[in-house]
Design a protein around this motif. Sequence first.
Motif, PDB file in Angstrom:
ATOM      1  N   ALA A 126       2.983 -18.686   8.862  1.00  0.00           N
ATOM      2  CA  ALA A 126       2.771 -18.375   7.635  1.00  0.00           C
ATOM      3  C   ALA A 126       1.910 -19.631   6.679  1.00  0.00           C
ATOM      4  O   ALA A 126       1.517 -19.148   6.289  1.00  0.00           O
ATOM      5  N   VAL A 127       2.752 -20.953   6.083  1.00  0.00           N
ATOM      6  CA  VAL A 127       2.317 -21.861   5.891  1.00  0.00           C
ATOM      7  C   VAL A 127       0.941 -22.466   6.638  1.00  0.00           C
ATOM      8  O   VAL A 127      -0.256 -22.256   5.662  1.00  0.00           O
ATOM      9  N   HIS A 128       0.996 -22.355   7.668  1.00  0.00           N
ATOM     10  CA  HIS A 128      -0.667 -22.711   8.532  1.00  0.00           C
ATOM     11  C   HIS A 128      -1.440 -21.750   7.452  1.00  0.00           C
ATOM     12  O   HIS A 128      -2.579 -22.480   7.272  1.00  0.00           O
ATOM     13  N   PHE A 129      -1.082 -20.018   7.981  1.00  0.00           N
ATOM     14  CA  PHE A 129      -2.509 -19.912   8.062  1.00  0.00           C
ATOM     15  C   PHE A 129      -2.382 -19.832   5.867  1.00  0.00           C
ATOM     16  O   PHE A 129      -4.202 -19.128   5.033  1.00  0.00           O
ATOM     17  N   GLY A 130      -1.153 -19.800   5.440  1.00  0.00           N
ATOM     18  CA  GLY A 130      -1.392 -19.561   3.907  1.00  0.00           C
ATOM     19  C   GLY A 130      -2.261 -20.876   2.639  1.00  0.00           C
ATOM     20  O   GLY A 130      -3.279 -20.862   2.295  1.00  0.00           O
ATOM     21  N   LEU A 131      -1.724 -22.190   3.549  1.00  0.00           N
ATOM     22  CA  LEU A 131      -2.572 -23.233   2.891  1.00  0.00           C
ATOM     23  C   LEU A 131      -4.026 -23.748   3.397  1.00  0.00           C
ATOM     24  O   LEU A 131      -5.174 -23.707   2.721  1.00  0.00           O
ATOM     25  N   LYS A 132      -4.862 -22.563   4.667  1.00  0.00           N
ATOM     26  CA  LYS A 132      -6.628 -22.017   5.439  1.00  0.00           C
ATOM     27  C   LYS A 132      -6.862 -21.600   3.893  1.00  0.00           C
ATOM     28  O   LYS A 132      -8.151 -21.880   4.046  1.00  0.00           O
ATOM     29  N   ALA A 133      -6.280 -20.900   2.861  1.00  0.00           N
ATOM     30  CA  ALA A 133      -6.530 -20.095   1.601  1.00  0.00           C
ATOM     31  C   ALA A 133      -6.620 -21.045   0.716  1.00  0.00           C
ATOM     32  O   ALA A 133      -7.638 -20.277  -0.307  1.00  0.00           O
ATOM     33  N   SER A 145      -5.612 -27.956   8.478  1.00  0.00           N
ATOM     34  CA  SER A 145      -4.759 -26.018   8.508  1.00  0.00           C
ATOM     35  C   SER A 145      -6.058 -26.164   8.061  1.00  0.00           C
ATOM     36  O   SER A 145      -7.310 -24.979   8.075  1.00  0.00           O
ATOM     37  N   ILE A 146      -7.025 -27.179   7.076  1.00  0.00           N
ATOM     38  CA  ILE A 146      -8.509 -27.176   6.797  1.00  0.00           C
ATOM     39  C   ILE A 146      -9.946 -28.598   7.184  1.00  0.00           C
ATOM     40  O   ILE A 146     -10.080 -29.110   6.694  1.00  0.00           O
ATOM     41  N   VAL A 147      -9.073 -29.014   8.603  1.00  0.00           N
ATOM     42  CA  VAL A 147      -9.958 -29.853   8.878  1.00  0.00           C
ATOM     43  C   VAL A 147     -11.704 -29.498   9.230  1.00  0.00           C
ATOM     44  O   VAL A 147     -12.250 -30.479   8.853  1.00  0.00           O
ATOM     45  N   GLY A 148     -11.353 -28.396   9.251  1.00  0.00           N
ATOM     46  CA  GLY A 148     -13.473 -28.178   9.259  1.00  0.00           C
ATOM     47  C   GLY A 148     -13.766 -28.671   8.096  1.00  0.00           C
ATOM     48  O   GLY A 148     -15.151 -29.311   8.105  1.00  0.00           O
ATOM     49  N   TYR A 164      -3.955 -34.683  25.296  1.00  0.00           N
ATOM     50  CA  TYR A 164      -2.640 -33.775  23.954  1.00  0.00           C
ATOM     51  C   TYR A 164      -1.070 -33.530  24.563  1.00  0.00           C
ATOM     52  O   TYR A 164      -0.530 -33.478  25.480  1.00  0.00           O
ATOM     53  N   THR A 165      -0.987 -34.123  23.738  1.00  0.00           N
ATOM     54  CA  THR A 165       1.233 -33.810  24.017  1.00  0.00           C
ATOM     55  C   THR A 165       1.103 -32.990  22.314  1.00  0.00           C
ATOM     56  O   THR A 165       1.110 -33.565  21.703  1.00  0.00           O
ATOM     57  N   PRO A 166       1.213 -32.212  22.617  1.00  0.00           N
ATOM     58  CA  PRO A 166       1.726 -30.817  22.348  1.00  0.00           C
ATOM     59  C   PRO A 166       3.116 -31.388  20.995  1.00  0.00           C
ATOM     60  O   PRO A 166       4.100 -31.862  21.724  1.00  0.00           O
ATOM     61  N   PRO A 167       3.342 -31.121  19.952  1.00  0.00           N
ATOM     62  CA  PRO A 167       4.013 -31.140  18.747  1.00  0.00           C
ATOM     63  C   PRO A 167       5.224 -30.352  19.735  1.00  0.00           C
ATOM     64  O   PRO A 167       5.050 -29.633  19.735  1.00  0.00           O
ATOM     65  N   ALA A 168       6.462 -30.715  18.930  1.00  0.00           N
ATOM     66  CA  ALA A 168       7.749 -30.251  18.665  1.00  0.00           C
ATOM     67  C   ALA A 168       7.040 -28.348  18.503  1.00  0.00           C
ATOM     68  O   ALA A 168       7.186 -28.312  16.955  1.00  0.00           O
ATOM     69  N   ILE A 203      -1.091 -23.938  16.975  1.00  0.00           N
ATOM     70  CA  ILE A 203      -1.574 -24.746  16.146  1.00  0.00           C
ATOM     71  C   ILE A 203      -2.171 -25.680  16.242  1.00  0.00           C
ATOM     72  O   ILE A 203      -3.635 -25.571  16.314  1.00  0.00           O
ATOM     73  N   ALA A 204      -1.776 -26.843  17.087  1.00  0.00           N
ATOM     74  CA  ALA A 204      -2.147 -28.060  17.136  1.00  0.00           C
ATOM     75  C   ALA A 204      -3.523 -27.514  17.902  1.00  0.00           C
ATOM     76  O   ALA A 204      -4.862 -27.988  18.022  1.00  0.00           O
ATOM     77  N   GLU A 205      -3.413 -27.189  19.154  1.00  0.00           N
ATOM     78  CA  GLU A 205      -4.038 -26.462  20.018  1.00  0.00           C
ATOM     79  C   GLU A 205      -4.941 -25.741  19.956  1.00  0.00           C
ATOM     80  O   GLU A 205      -6.197 -26.200  20.067  1.00  0.00           O
ATOM     81  N   ARG A 206      -4.880 -24.865  18.927  1.00  0.00           N
ATOM     82  CA  ARG A 206      -5.921 -24.168  18.291  1.00  0.00           C
ATOM     83  C   ARG A 206      -7.235 -24.938  17.827  1.00  0.00           C
ATOM     84  O   ARG A 206      -8.188 -24.486  17.673  1.00  0.00           O
TER      85      ARG A 206
END
Length: 329
Positions: free
Chosen positions: A57-64, A128-131, A182-186, A193-196
């Motif tokens: 929810a936080v990730h996609f909320g920040l994208k907006a 969330s907004i790297v691009g 790539y080491t996945p986060p906990a 999210i990180a991989e995506r």
Amino acid sequence: MAEANKKAKSVPAKRSAWVYSAPAAPPLADLFASADRRRAAFRYHVTENIQNLLDLAVHFGLKAMPARVCSAAGARLGAFVMPRWHKSAVKKAQKNLERLLPDATEEERDRILKRNWQNQGRIMTELSIVGRLARRVVWHNLNYFTEAHAKGPVIMVGMHLGNWEIYAPKLVELGLSPSANYTPPAGRARAWIAERVRRKLGYGLMPPGKEGIRPALKILKEGGAISVFCDEGFAGKIRGPFFDRPPHLEGNLAVVVRLARLTQATICPGYILRKEGAHFEAFALPPITLPPENKPGERLIDDVLLLNSVIEPVVRAHLDQWYFLDNAL
């Protein structure tokens, strides 16, 4: 420092291989098993899934959000969270600043530490907004990358400064499309999210640790590009740069020079700095071609020291933006 390095050359530490294994999921039947198994299953299937939903929810909320608002929210979050809930890390960072900046005043070191907290917070929300952030970067000397890649395989050596996640879009745009360990986060949601995000940016993802060596060799031998970060913290300890400590072969500095020797790859260092808020400036450094050696491995420590000599001054100059400042030296 020179004397310490000479002594260390004669007895280099052997690099131990690290093998990553993802945590196993307890079966649902464990919810009705013994107390220990029931607690583990409840934590995995219930407690952690609540956290996963919150992370998504936080990730996609920040994208907006607008980029500057998203980044600024992270700065406030970092400044609030770090001194309250990461006191051990704060003490390590303070100790490192005293060691690395002995001539600075306590007030100057304190300002650097607080800027570091803000930068760490910004990195978290900016994922969330790297691009969008990639369009806010001013690049310098990109010809170093393209000219090296035109000659053969390259190892892109980055540093954990500014926001290193925005490195990828420019490399993809230049035609390098590097693959990275790539080491996945906990946390399952955070790992997803990180991989995506990285895959959408164009990165190829290799397995972490020992399992990533074979695919890296294959890519380089085919003339491709990989990305490795040689400033690193592992298990809470700084493995690179050396910061006046004896050199060793237990980190990515040694991995990079070994891969470069095996594949005749050019090493291309670079880094990204935060200039103001969500704006950045990036620098490609002169490529490194390792000097010839008479027999394999005779220059290993010299090669590692050569690469460290490029990375360490950059990190020292920007400790306020260095991600591993709060790891132990």
